[in-house]
Design an enzyme around this catalytic site. Structure first.
Site, mmCIF file in Angstrom:
data_model
loop_
_atom_site.group_PDB
_atom_site.id
_atom_site.type_symbol
_atom_site.label_atom_id
_atom_site.label_comp_id
_atom_site.label_asym_id
_atom_site.label_seq_id
_atom_site.Cartn_x
_atom_site.Cartn_y
_atom_site.Cartn_z
ATOM 1 N N LYS A 28 136.572 15.631 -55.487
ATOM 2 C CA LYS A 28 135.706 16.553 -55.602
ATOM 3 C C LYS A 28 135.469 17.441 -54.267
ATOM 4 C CE LYS A 28 131.313 15.103 -56.912
ATOM 5 N NZ LYS A 28 130.433 15.757 -55.464
ATOM 6 N N ARG A 33 136.627 22.851 -51.475
ATOM 7 C CA ARG A 33 137.078 23.394 -50.350
ATOM 8 C C ARG A 33 138.399 24.287 -50.752
ATOM 9 N NH1 ARG A 33 134.173 19.187 -48.798
ATOM 10 N NH2 ARG A 33 133.345 18.732 -46.776
ATOM 11 N N GLN A 176 128.964 17.702 -45.219
ATOM 12 C CA GLN A 176 128.404 18.911 -45.553
ATOM 13 C C GLN A 176 127.988 19.907 -44.509
ATOM 14 O OE1 GLN A 176 125.492 18.056 -48.737
ATOM 15 N NE2 GLN A 176 127.372 17.100 -49.838
ATOM 16 N N ASP A 327 129.152 7.558 -50.652
ATOM 17 C CA ASP A 327 129.038 7.724 -52.248
ATOM 18 C C ASP A 327 129.310 6.709 -52.668
ATOM 19 O OD1 ASP A 327 128.203 10.401 -51.657
ATOM 20 O OD2 ASP A 327 130.555 11.120 -52.151
ATOM 21 N N LYS A 354 120.530 11.801 -51.513
ATOM 22 C CA LYS A 354 121.842 12.215 -52.564
ATOM 23 C C LYS A 354 121.108 12.862 -53.619
ATOM 24 C CE LYS A 354 124.763 11.066 -49.458
ATOM 25 N NZ LYS A 354 125.607 12.419 -48.809
ATOM 26 N N ARG A 358 119.281 7.113 -54.080
ATOM 27 C CA ARG A 358 120.030 6.359 -54.516
ATOM 28 C C ARG A 358 119.602 4.477 -54.027
ATOM 29 N NH1 ARG A 358 125.769 9.278 -54.072
ATOM 30 N NH2 ARG A 358 125.589 10.557 -56.080
ATOM 31 N N ARG A 403 126.617 9.137 -60.217
ATOM 32 C CA ARG A 403 127.235 7.884 -59.685
ATOM 33 C C ARG A 403 126.099 6.887 -60.067
ATOM 34 N NH1 ARG A 403 131.483 9.866 -56.951
ATOM 35 N NH2 ARG A 403 131.029 11.855 -55.664
HETATM 36 C C1 S3P Z 1 130.748 15.576 -49.172
HETATM 37 C C2 S3P Z 1 130.063 14.945 -48.055
HETATM 38 C C3 S3P Z 1 128.961 13.766 -48.556
HETATM 39 C C4 S3P Z 1 129.071 13.334 -49.737
HETATM 40 C C5 S3P Z 1 129.307 14.140 -50.743
HETATM 41 C C6 S3P Z 1 130.465 15.259 -50.702
HETATM 42 C C7 S3P Z 1 131.588 16.721 -48.679
HETATM 43 O O1 S3P Z 1 127.567 14.324 -48.210
HETATM 44 O O2 S3P Z 1 128.013 12.438 -50.028
HETATM 45 O O3 S3P Z 1 129.218 13.789 -52.202
HETATM 46 O O4 S3P Z 1 132.499 17.203 -49.741
HETATM 47 O O5 S3P Z 1 131.508 17.209 -47.697
HETATM 48 P P1 S3P Z 1 126.817 14.445 -46.731
HETATM 49 O O6 S3P Z 1 127.681 15.535 -46.098
HETATM 50 O O7 S3P Z 1 125.625 15.090 -46.931
HETATM 51 O O8 S3P Z 1 127.067 13.069 -46.367
#
Ligand code: S3P
Length: 452
Positions: A28, A33, A176, A327, A354, A358, A403
């Site tokens: 994902k 990206r 993120q 995750d 999240k 969770r 999830r």
């Molecule tokens: C992700 C970063 C994670 C993850 C999310 C996907 C990403 O989040 O929990 O499912 O693709 O950069 P955080 O950056 O908030 O930890």
């Protein structure tokens, strides 16, 4: 349409041995990206293995709204005709990112240094999640954001007309946030620097290099110092998206817990920023063989042979491992419930923001299934009941969280009595073939709740 317009209960029951090959869909994070970087390159990016989950489809739609041409050519085969760094057009309508925190935060970063206004929203889960963690660093570029109380969506973002480069130390371990700042830095002059104390998933760095950006990562006492040179011309790429280790976690854990199981899971990421669950499972006594290590789509991967493991033991998960398995705590807590002794998960407060809280969602559902839990703001402790020891027989609330839904369905495959979830519809956000793949391996899953 929202993934959860109508709640879809689902029930899992004690399953026969799981056998066969579990080929999970594309990653994902890398799928989002591929679309976003493709939209910022000049020319045509070709993608294979794209995850066609709702989260990624929402990002594809958003890229079209910003002016890129995004086409599907066949299952998982897509192309993106990009408009170049700084080439986005102002969208004529609200951008709805559905359930996806990654989608909305990365896209906010992408448009933050181009002079335009965009308004973002999402589903009831996404509208509860904090956006300040992204808009705070974006404001350093000169970007303005106007959201609801607590930095919640809907939110209007006004891109900076004359962005300045920034130097930003991440206050939370978040890929993120890191990615949003790097994406904003692409259209700022000079060098943008992001410092992360704890390493988080590094797909943005790897892919930006692939698309021709100038980026360096230096390991220092402060952590990783990532330096990006702004205003490059990104070159279109051919991206082969590897399979998603976070999705693979569900069949892998189901096979560990269901008596007699023996499955093959090809192409699971061994990227050190993603493989924390697999290290943890091995430490707990899981029978997993890592075969044929190689590189696929720029990521280190291995094929996994996973067998029923009836004497797994609880452990204390090292808190510094959290970013590499952030995750995977919901499904780990299910494995913990079916292991002997206590599993202690500390340093996990990020789980509270999240798709759902969770810690709370897993604690309440596991308790309903007869498992003893301890929790505080930053900790979840599961008192294991051993293989086949969890009573089950409850309906667990999923809180619009894919999830959580998949974790409790895996529990139902191993518990004494069936486990239901009140709504399995969010599973389409990340793993649209979950039901078919799991039943194909031999899992007993059906639509409907406990009484149906
Ligand atoms: C992700 C970063 C994670 C993850 C999310 C996907 C990403 O989040 O929990 O499912 O693709 O950069 P955080 O950056 O908030 O930890």
């Amino acid at each position: 349409m929202s993934a959860h317009a109508v709640a879809q209960p689902m029930t899992a029951s004690k399953s026969g041995p799981l056998k066969g090959t579990a080929s999970v869909p594309g990653d994902k994070s890398i799928s989002h990206r591929a679309l976003i970087f493709g939209a910022m390159a000049v020319g045509e990016t070709k993608i294979t293995g794209l995850l066609e989950g709702q989260d990624v489809l929402d990002t594809a739609k958003a890229m079209r709204a910003f002016g890129a041409t995004v086409l599907q050519h066949g299952p998982g085969a897509w192309s993106v005709h990009g408009v170049g760094v700084g080439g986005f057009q102002e969208p004529s309508d609200v951008i709805d990112c559905g359930n996806s925190g990654t989608g909305v935060r990365l896209i906010m970063g992408t448009m933050a240094t181009t002079p335009m206004t965009a308004t973002f929203t999402g589903d009831a889960s996404l509208r509860k999640r904090p956006m300040g963690r992204v808009t705070d660093p974006l404001s350093l570029f000169g970007t303005q954001a106007y959201g609801r109380k607590g930095g919640r969506l809907p939110m209007t973002v006004v891109g900076a007309a004359h962005p300045v480069p920034v130097r930003y130390a991440l206050p939370v371990a978040s890929a993120q946030v890191k990615s949003a700042v790097l994406l904003a830095g692409l259209n700022a002059p000079g060098q943008t620097v992001v410092i992360e104390r704890e390493p988080t998933r590094d797909h943005s760095e790897r892919m930006l290099l692939g698309f021709g950006a100038q980026l360096t990562v230096e390991k220092t006492n402060e952590g990783n110092v990532i330096t990006l040179t702004g205003q490059p011309e990104l070159r279109p790429q051919t991206v082969a998206v590897p399979r998603d280790p976070s999705s693979a976690a569900f069949p892998v854990c189901a096979a560990l817990l269901v008596e007699g199981s023996d499955i093959f899971v090809p192409g699971v990421s061994q990227n050190l920023t993603r493989n924390g669950l697999y290290l943890t499972l091995v430490e707990m006594g899981a029978q997993i063989e890592f075969q044929n290590p190689r590189t696929e789509g720029g990521e280190p991967v291995a094929d996994l042979r996973v067998r029923f493991s009836d004497n797994m033991k609880g452990i204390e998960v090292p808190p510094e491992r959290a970013p590499s398995m952030i995750d995977e705590y919901p499904i780990l807590s299910v494995v913990a419930a079916c292991s002997a002794g206590k599993t202690i998960m500390r340093g996990v407060k990020e789980l509270r923001v999240k798709e759902s809280d969770r810690i709370d969602a897993m604690a309440r559902g596991l308790e309903a299934c007869g498992v003893t839990i301890e929790e505080d703001e930053d900790t979840l402790i599961v008192h294991g009941m051993g293989a086949g020891g969890v009573p089950g027989g409850a309906t667990c609330a999923t809180h619009i969280d894919h999830r959580i839904a998949m974790s409790f369905l895996v529990l139902g495959m191993a518990a004494k009595n069936p486990v239901s979830v009140d709504d399995a519809s969010p599973i389409v956000t990340s793993f649209p073939i979950f039901e078919g793949l799991m039943t194909g391996l031999g899992a007993t899953l059906r639509q409907g709740g406990q009484q149906d």
